[in-house]
Scaffold this motif. Structure first.
Motif, short mmCIF file in Angstrom:
data_model
loop_
_atom_site.label_atom_id
_atom_site.label_comp_id
_atom_site.label_asym_id
_atom_site.label_seq_id
_atom_site.Cartn_x
_atom_site.Cartn_y
_atom_site.Cartn_z
N PRO A 94 0.82 -1.22 0.00
CA PRO A 94 0.00 0.00 0.00
C PRO A 94 0.85 1.27 0.00
N VAL A 95 2.02 1.22 0.67
CA VAL A 95 2.89 2.41 0.72
C VAL A 95 3.37 2.74 -0.69
N LEU A 96 3.79 1.69 -1.41
CA LEU A 96 4.27 1.88 -2.78
C LEU A 96 3.14 2.39 -3.67
N GLN A 97 1.95 1.81 -3.49
CA GLN A 97 0.82 2.22 -4.32
C GLN A 97 0.48 3.69 -4.07
N HIS A 98 0.55 4.08 -2.83
CA HIS A 98 0.29 5.49 -2.49
C HIS A 98 1.32 6.38 -3.17
N ASP A 99 2.57 5.96 -3.10
CA ASP A 99 3.65 6.74 -3.69
C ASP A 99 3.49 6.86 -5.21
N TYR A 100 3.02 5.78 -5.85
CA TYR A 100 2.94 5.77 -7.30
C TYR A 100 1.67 6.41 -7.85
N THR A 101 0.71 6.65 -7.00
CA THR A 101 -0.55 7.17 -7.51
C THR A 101 -0.88 8.56 -7.00
N SER A 102 -0.06 9.10 -6.09
CA SER A 102 -0.50 10.35 -5.49
C SER A 102 0.50 11.49 -5.60
N GLU A 103 1.64 11.24 -6.27
CA GLU A 103 2.58 12.35 -6.37
C GLU A 103 2.71 12.80 -7.82
N MET A 104 3.93 12.97 -8.28
CA MET A 104 4.16 13.45 -9.65
C MET A 104 3.50 12.51 -10.67
N PRO A 105 3.00 13.02 -11.78
CA PRO A 105 2.39 12.16 -12.79
C PRO A 105 3.35 11.06 -13.24
N LEU A 106 2.81 9.89 -13.50
CA LEU A 106 3.64 8.76 -13.93
C LEU A 106 2.82 7.90 -14.87
N GLU A 107 3.32 7.74 -16.09
CA GLU A 107 2.60 6.95 -17.10
C GLU A 107 2.80 5.46 -16.79
N VAL A 108 1.79 4.65 -17.12
CA VAL A 108 1.77 3.24 -16.74
C VAL A 108 2.99 2.46 -17.25
N PHE A 109 3.31 2.58 -18.54
CA PHE A 109 4.42 1.78 -19.06
C PHE A 109 5.73 2.20 -18.40
N ASP A 110 5.92 3.50 -18.20
CA ASP A 110 7.13 3.99 -17.52
C ASP A 110 7.20 3.43 -16.09
N ALA A 111 6.02 3.34 -15.44
CA ALA A 111 6.01 2.81 -14.07
C ALA A 111 6.51 1.37 -14.06
N VAL A 112 6.12 0.61 -15.08
CA VAL A 112 6.52 -0.81 -15.11
C VAL A 112 7.98 -0.95 -15.51
N VAL A 113 8.36 -0.30 -16.59
CA VAL A 113 9.72 -0.51 -17.12
C VAL A 113 10.77 0.08 -16.17
N SER A 114 10.40 1.09 -15.39
CA SER A 114 11.37 1.66 -14.44
C SER A 114 11.65 0.69 -13.30
N GLY A 115 10.86 -0.41 -13.21
CA GLY A 115 11.15 -1.46 -12.23
C GLY A 115 12.53 -2.06 -12.45
N PHE A 116 13.04 -2.01 -13.70
CA PHE A 116 14.39 -2.52 -13.97
C PHE A 116 15.45 -1.70 -13.23
N TYR A 117 15.11 -0.44 -12.95
CA TYR A 117 16.09 0.43 -12.30
C TYR A 117 15.70 0.74 -10.86
#
Ligand SMILES: Nc1ncnc2c1ncn2[C@@H]1O[C@H](COP(=O)(O)OP(=O)(O)OP(=O)(O)O)[C@@H](O)[C@H]1O
Length: 272
Positions: A94-117
């Motif tokens: 839930p902490v990660l989900q909050h971070d990924y959905t409530s701050e700076m805009p983040l496009e879905v594919f970028d959210a996934v592919v940035s998992g590599f880094y």
């Protein structure tokens, strides 16, 4: 004590105390999880499950011991660069989900592919190869989330965002998955698909640490269960020893009835 040359445990916690709001929410907490020992973590609201996940992920820190020894080792190491550690772990919480959905805009594919880094979104120094793109698309397809590409994470429903974050957690094929109520918000079909993909990952050698409120989400591959109560381990062991009416009743302070269907378990409040 490890045999020299043997793989160190995924996790060694030695009498860790974590304070939140000035109170100990994990209290001299000890736990050892070998790599490959898939573990479910259960406990009542407030028992310390999410705190434990954050402790492992280095999002919270324990009090130091008097001899300055760190109480937590992950993959045998006490000190980690957090990004490096997150490169070995797939985390859904839930902490990660909050971070990924409530701050700076983040496009879905970028959210996934940035998992590599192990990053939140792509930076100028992140080179995304064709192979990475293919894996990100495959992970999104696995979670039935391909149609969300192009959308902003903040605009997704809870379950949609959860599916994207699960894809992100899987994309770099981590050694272990740290999952804090990953099925919360998933519809029935998505939950089933996700649990099936967890089964395949577990059989393929990814160690699972699964926090859940639902005994029926404990897939057959998970053989070990940790019951938490008031920031301490109430009981741990195999499923036949822990998923019992008595143990769950004690964990939740309410009579429980556990039923078993093959390798799956189900628990409900016992009706008088
Ligand atoms: N930011 C915070 N400040 C103060 N206390 C906190 C904070 N976060 C959690 N706590 C407290 O720490 C304890 C453990 O919380 P934690 O979130 O780890 O429990 P949990 O087992 O994951 O609960 P749930 O099943 O409700 O998600 C609770 O008593 C909670 O009130």
């Amino acid at each position: 004590m490890n045999v020299i040359g043997a793989t160190p445990p995924l996790l060694e916690i030695d009498a860790a105390t974590v304070l939140r709001g000035g109170l100990p929410v994990l209290d001299r907490f000890s736990l050892r999880v070998e790599e490959g020992r898939h573990t479910a973590i259960l406990g009542a609201n407030g028992s310390g499950k999410s705190t434990l996940v954050q402790l492992i992920a280095r999002q919270l820190y324990p009090l130091a011991h008097d001899d300055r020894r760190g109480p937590v080792r992950v993959f045998g190491r006490e000190r980690w660069n957090v990004a490096e550690l997150h490169g070995l772990l797939g985390i859904v919480s839930p902490v990660l989900q909050h971070d990924y959905t409530s701050e700076m805009p983040l496009e879905v594919f970028d959210a996934v592919v940035s998992g590599f880094y192990a990053a939140r979104g792509l930076g100028l120094d992140h080179q995304v190869s064709e192979g990475m793109r293919e894996r990100a698309h495959a992970a999104l397809a696995q979670l039935d989330a391909s149609h969300l590409v192009g959308r902003d994470m903040a605009g997704l429903s809870t379950g949609e965002a959860r599916r994207v974050l699960i894809a992100r957690a899987l994309v770099h094929r981590p050694r272990a998955l740290l999952l804090d109520e990953p099925c919360a918000g998933l519809d029935l079909a998505s939950r089933r698909r996700f649990l099936e993909s967890l089964r395949a990952l577990a059989r393929g050698g990814t160690t699972l640490l699964l926090v859940t409120h639902h005994v029926e989400e404990i897939i057959p591959e998970i053989g070990h269960v940790l019951l938490l109560k008031h920031g301490r381990v109430l009981r741990q062991g195999g499923k036949t020893a822990t998923l019992t009416d008595g143990a769950l009743g004690e964990a939740f302070d309410m009579p429980m009835r556990v039923t078993r269907h093959g390798d799956w378990y189900h628990a409900a409040v016992a009706t008088p």
